[in-house]
Design an enzyme around this catalytic site. Sequence first.
Site, PDB file in Angstrom:
ATOM      1  N   GLY A 169       0.788  -1.219   0.000  1.00 37.79           N
ATOM      2  CA  GLY A 169       0.000   0.000   0.000  1.00 37.79           C
ATOM      3  C   GLY A 169       0.821   1.270   0.000  1.00 37.79           C
ATOM      4  CB  CYS A 229      -4.812   4.698   0.801  1.00 36.09           C
ATOM      5  SG  CYS A 229      -5.034   4.237   2.543  1.00 36.09           S
TER       6      CYS A 229
END
Length: 220
Positions: free
Chosen positions: A73, A169
């Site tokens: 991520g 993110c």
Amino acid sequence: MPEPLLLRRHLGLADYQATWQAMQRFTAEREDDTPDELWLLEHPPVFTLGLNAKAEHLLAPGDIPVVAIDRGGQVTYHGPGQLVAYLLLDIGRRGLGVQQLVRYMEQAVIDLLAGEGIKARARRDAPGVYVGEAKIAALGLRVKRGRSYHGLALNVDMDLEPFRRINPCGHPGMAVTQLRALGISLSLAEVAARLESHLAERLGYTIRPANASQPANPTP
């Protein structure tokens, strides 16, 4: 056949770097019969950069530390008032795939929110849990030799301002929310109790407290 055991540890407010190193150590040293563990805690303010993180998503960190780590991520934020749940599992032993584990983690948060009258959802294009278009929980895992660590972070009652210093993110302008903003006034301990119950149900575990004489010891 009895359900497998998941040992739960409440670690309080724990330094990020030390906790990460403790997870790595646990995963490297565990044996084939080592019980899986769930660590529930908070972190002091910190930005973490996953393996796929791009520098342009870290906009203005200011005085908040930035730590490059080994989960998947992009960039996220941890801080007091956010419940972090680390899942140290032998997914090979359990016959779980990584994507299946991610779905179970997301669904546990969705179940928790549903119990409070909040409709939430997961997104395949951006792992995590969302209420409307706002992200309320972030997920990130590392799997080595069939064993997972890292986990999920659920915003409970925290200062959300640091999320404006990043593209959460890796998504510019992504809205972020928390339980308090949704009118849910549960304490962090109450949320932790509900989350561990839903995780155990989704993953098929029996939860027990870890032996206090064998601490995770995530301290500098």
